[in-house]
Design an enzyme around this catalytic site. Structure first.
Site, short mmCIF file in Angstrom:
data_model
loop_
_atom_site.label_atom_id
_atom_site.label_comp_id
_atom_site.label_asym_id
_atom_site.label_seq_id
_atom_site.Cartn_x
_atom_site.Cartn_y
_atom_site.Cartn_z
CB THR A 12 -0.92 -0.02 1.25
OG1 THR A 12 -1.81 -1.13 1.12
CG2 THR A 12 -1.72 1.25 1.39
CB THR A 87 0.48 -4.47 6.21
OG1 THR A 87 -0.77 -4.45 5.51
CG2 THR A 87 1.04 -3.08 6.30
CG ASP A 88 -2.45 -8.09 3.21
OD1 ASP A 88 -2.85 -7.41 4.16
OD2 ASP A 88 -2.99 -8.08 2.09
CE LYS A 158 -2.70 -6.13 8.11
NZ LYS A 158 -2.97 -6.11 6.67
N1 ASP Z 1 -2.55 -5.91 0.39
C1 ASP Z 1 -1.50 -5.00 0.77
C2 ASP Z 1 -0.20 -5.78 0.80
O1 ASP Z 1 0.04 -6.53 1.70
C3 ASP Z 1 -1.81 -4.41 2.10
C4 ASP Z 1 -0.83 -3.41 2.62
O2 ASP Z 1 0.22 -3.15 2.11
O3 ASP Z 1 -1.16 -2.82 3.66
O4 ASP Z 1 0.57 -5.66 -0.12
#
Ligand code: ASP
Length: 335
Positions: A12, A87-88, A158
């Protein structure tokens, strides 16, 4: 000024307001970063590379191994590393890197954000600034910098889809509390590296994971599975009154599949001696994963399997900390 290599891998943070991934060209990406967060150039002399640019849900083991190899190769040329990551699956990457780079001797700070840098109200700017600041501090840790904490990677998970404090290390105090000042834990950077030699060439994630719920029917682990990770209830309990649970564990034993048990609860861990059910689980050959998070457990299993290890090597791996992951007898005192 410290030399920091920033590796952008997607997620993101770098997305355009339209939701598109940021430009792939590394030169452009550095310009984009410095336009949005010019203060970064006051903190460090930055170089930027884009090894890949994708949603972290799409990451493959080869991507993570390539990232580790890139940091290792660049180790001599930089004082620290910042990895921008979605983050995932950030906690999984942080766990694998935490083991693979445990002896690097330099900071590797993994960060990302819940909202893109291009948004006015975003956590990206502060996460980036804090990550670069931490990477300049010569603390040899591989950790996630997010919100107001820096957390040891091998202890993280997370826990929120949208809160700016998205990550926790439930069984280990933070490496740093980030407020007006950055307050480092007195033991940050101090952990023995006990990653066995030969680990790290491959990450074999042919691991059958089971998260039981009451009334669940148990089927044998699929053909091709090389290990089993059970995320059991509480202290490591399974409904041992059910014939299919015993049959499942007996089948694993006959197939020589390592079976590791961790807890569905983020706080605390498995103690197979605590209840009759846990003792039965252990008697059927399953091993305690103690306080390992699911990500650290998967990373360790994947690395042991990747190095050709079986039950004895898995038993050793879960019996001792490789890189400062919390263990039942050795967690840091709470600050
Ligand atoms: N779907 C995204 C990822 O993990 C979520 C994020 O970056 O917060 O690439």
């Amino acid at each position: 000024m410290r030399k920091i290599l920033l590796l952008h891998t997607g997620g993101t943070l770098g997305m355009a307001p339209s939701g598109e991934p940021a430009s792939l060209a590394p030169g452009r990406f550095l310009d984009h970063l410095l336009e949005q967060v010019p203060e970064l150039s006051q903190l460090a002399s930055l170089s930027v590379e884009v090894p890949f640019n994708q949603d972290s849900a799409c990451l493959e083991p080869s991507d993570i191994l390539a990232l580790a190899a890139r940091v290792r190769r660049a180790g001599e040329d930089f004082d620290g590393f910042v990895i921008i990551h979605g983050t995932d699956t950030m906690a999984f990457t942080a766990s694998v890197l935490g083991f693979l780079l445990a002896d690097l001797g330099k900071p590797v700070v993994i960060t990302g954000s819940q909202r893109p840098l291009a948004f006015v109200r975003s956590d990206a700017r502060s996460n980036l600034v804090n990550a670069v600041d931490l990477a300049c501090r010569a603390i040899p840790e591989i950790g996630i910098c997010f919100g107001t904490h820096w957390l040891r990677g091998v202890a993280t998970d997370k826990l929120s889809v949208s809160q700016f404090e998205a990550f926790e290390s439930p069984n280990l105090p933070p490496l740093a509390e980030i407020g007006a000042e950055i307050r480092l834990h007195p033991k940050a950077g101090q952990f023995p590296c006990r990653v066995p030699g030969g680990v790290g060439q491959a990450l074999d994630l042919n691991i059958h994971t089971v998260t039981p719920h009451p009334g669940m029917a148990w089927f044998p682990a699929p053909a091709g599975a090389k290990a089993v990770l059970i995320q059991a209830f509480g202290a490591g309990n399974l409904p041992m009154g059910r014939d299919d649970v015993g049959a499942f564990l007996e089948d694993c034993r006959q197939r020589r599949l390592p079976v590791v048990v961790i807890s569905q609860c983020p706080h605390g861990g498995v103690d197979l001696s605590a209840y009759e059910m846990g003792r039965k689980v252990e008697a059927l050959g399953a091993m305690s994963g103690g306080l390992h998070t699911r990500w650290a457990a998967l990373a360790k299993l994947g690395l042991v399997l990747g190095a050709g290890g079986g039950i004895p090597e898995v038993r050793d791996a879960f019996g001792a900390a490789w890189a400062g992951e919390p263990m039942p007898d050795g967690a840091w005192p709470q600050t």
